[in-house]
Design a protein around this motif. Structure first.
Motif, mmCIF file in Angstrom:
data_model
loop_
_atom_site.group_PDB
_atom_site.id
_atom_site.type_symbol
_atom_site.label_atom_id
_atom_site.label_comp_id
_atom_site.label_asym_id
_atom_site.label_seq_id
_atom_site.Cartn_x
_atom_site.Cartn_y
_atom_site.Cartn_z
ATOM 1 N N TRP A 74 2.491 1.676 -3.446
ATOM 2 C CA TRP A 74 1.510 2.106 -4.446
ATOM 3 C C TRP A 74 1.200 3.591 -4.280
ATOM 4 O O TRP A 74 1.222 4.358 -5.254
ATOM 5 N N LYS A 75 0.954 4.011 -3.054
ATOM 6 C CA LYS A 75 0.614 5.417 -2.820
ATOM 7 C C LYS A 75 1.801 6.335 -3.054
ATOM 8 O O LYS A 75 1.622 7.518 -3.373
ATOM 9 N N SER A 119 -1.312 -5.256 -1.690
ATOM 10 C CA SER A 119 -1.235 -4.416 -0.505
ATOM 11 C C SER A 119 -0.245 -4.916 0.534
ATOM 12 O O SER A 119 0.287 -4.137 1.311
ATOM 13 N N VAL A 134 3.812 -7.926 -2.495
ATOM 14 C CA VAL A 134 4.010 -6.899 -3.513
ATOM 15 C C VAL A 134 5.198 -7.209 -4.417
ATOM 16 O O VAL A 134 5.098 -7.056 -5.648
ATOM 17 N N GLU A 163 3.566 2.271 -13.231
ATOM 18 C CA GLU A 163 2.180 2.730 -13.162
ATOM 19 C C GLU A 163 1.245 1.921 -14.041
ATOM 20 O O GLU A 163 0.040 2.158 -14.059
ATOM 21 N N MET A 220 -1.586 2.585 -11.201
ATOM 22 C CA MET A 220 -1.754 4.010 -10.944
ATOM 23 C C MET A 220 -2.168 4.764 -12.201
ATOM 24 O O MET A 220 -2.866 5.776 -12.133
ATOM 25 N N PRO A 255 -0.623 -3.525 -11.220
ATOM 26 C CA PRO A 255 -1.207 -3.400 -9.876
ATOM 27 C C PRO A 255 -0.163 -3.607 -8.795
ATOM 28 O O PRO A 255 0.902 -4.173 -9.043
ATOM 29 N N PHE A 256 -0.477 -3.137 -7.586
ATOM 30 C CA PHE A 256 0.377 -3.344 -6.417
ATOM 31 C C PHE A 256 -0.423 -4.111 -5.372
ATOM 32 O O PHE A 256 -1.499 -3.672 -4.967
ATOM 33 N N GLU A 260 -5.405 -6.083 -4.150
ATOM 34 C CA GLU A 260 -4.621 -5.479 -5.223
ATOM 35 C C GLU A 260 -5.113 -4.073 -5.508
ATOM 36 O O GLU A 260 -6.298 -3.855 -5.778
ATOM 37 N N ARG A 261 -4.189 -3.124 -5.436
ATOM 38 C CA ARG A 261 -4.481 -1.767 -5.861
ATOM 39 C C ARG A 261 -4.299 -1.692 -7.374
ATOM 40 O O ARG A 261 -3.361 -2.277 -7.922
ATOM 41 N N GLU A 284 0.834 -1.204 0.000
ATOM 42 C CA GLU A 284 0.000 0.000 0.000
ATOM 43 C C GLU A 284 0.865 1.248 0.000
ATOM 44 O O GLU A 284 0.611 2.209 -0.732
#
Length: 320
Positions: free
Chosen positions: A112-113, A217, A221, A211, A306, A214-215, A302-303, A109
């Motif tokens: 990703w952020k 969480s 990762v 980007e 981006m 996906p990442f 999964e995020r 997380e």
């Protein structure tokens, strides 16, 4: 050994000693590139300050190879944020980034952020629990990216001394790698079998590529990025760099079991036709009354890439 893995090992394995900061600075200027270094951190006041101050002194002030140095704090209850700020990093609390998307626990997380709050064309990720940090880690990870435009993602390889009650064992320390990650990669993604440290927390990539994937969480990762980037960019776009020796703190077997559970979840979700596996891990403790079963949730979330998030925000802005 597969011929493609043999060729990849020969062509895409480098040594950090191959480059000097000054020559990479020239290559960076020639390409008009920018570099962000990101450290995800959770209760790392003991080590984060030394890492940040070393990078700032050697690679920001003395030789400006790094343009942006950011610590992503995942909710530390110690002095991680204060120590990192005093050492010269910009500290961002993970909860303040994309608050409309909520916040999930775990390292992935934070990574990703970090893509949302940094701007560098090249992004270097470093674990914040490293002991005896060497600024050449950053130089080594940037070397292939700044000298070969066909390489998009670089992972570290290194020796991992393991601290035991009998002293320091020169090698080892990668128990989850050897027992979980490596067998999974060899069985299902054999093209990636040449990665010496597939779970290493030190790696770098081009933002345009990072980007696009996906990442996961949690601790899955690194495994997820390898598999997804192989699918997205191909084996030849991936590389590894020998950084020598990496020292860091070690977790107990129960914690490693939960880490392994998240990695297994990540791998199973990426198998063709795979559904989402059960996310419960049952572990056992011996108490005065016998055995106690402890259930842990090792489900990973999964995020999205981006890029899709940025595209959605752009569409919403145009329609407003």
């Amino acid at each position: 050994m597969r011929p493609d893995v043999r060729d990849w090992l020969h062509q895409r394995t480098f040594s950090a000693d191959s480059w000097y900061a000054s020559e990479l600075l020239a290559a960076k200027a020639e390409r008009n590139a920018t570099v962000s270094v990101v450290l995800p951190a959770l209760d790392e006041e003991r080590t984060v300050g030394t890492i940040v101050s070393t990078i700032r002194e050697r690679l920001v002030e003395r030789c400006p190879l790094v343009d942006e140095l950011v610590v992503i704090d995942s909710g530390s209850v110690d002095r991680t944020a204060e120590v990192a700020t005093a050492a010269g990093a910009r500290v961002v609390h993970v909860d303040t980034v994309l608050p409309g998307h909520g916040c999930r626990p775990g390292k992935g997380e934070a990574l990703w952020k970090s893509l949302h709050v940094t701007t560098g064309e090249l992004v270097v990720f470093l674990d914040s629990d490293l002991i005896r940090f060497d600024h050449r880690f950053v130089i080594g990870l940037l070397g292939p990216l700044l000298t070969d435009s066909t390489i998009g993602y670089v992972k570290a390889l290194y020796d991992r001394p393991l601290s035991t009650t009998e002293g320091i064992v020169p090698s080892g320390g990668g128990r989850v790698t050897e027992l979980v990650a490596r067998p999974l990669l060899n069985a299902f993604w054999p093209q990636l079998a040449g990665f010496v440290q597939p779970l290493s927390g030190e790696y770098a990539g081009r933002r345009t590529l990072l980007e696009e994937v996906p990442f996961v969480s949690g601790y899955g990762v690194e495994f997820g990025l390898l598999v997804d980037l192989l699918r997205r960019a191909g084996l030849n776009a991936l590389a590894q760099v020998d950084l020598g020796v990496r020292r860091h703190s070690h977790q107990n077997d129960a914690a490693l079991g939960r880490m392994a559970g998240q990695i297994l979840q990540t791998a199973l979700a990426r198998r063709p036709g795979a559904g989402r596996p059960e996310g419960e891990l049952l572990q056992f403790l011996r108490t005065g009354d016998g055995l106690e079963a402890v259930s842990w949730d090792v489900t990973v979330v999964e995020r999205p890439p981006m890029r899709t998030l940025r595209d959605a925000e752009a569409r919403a802005w145009r329609q407003a």
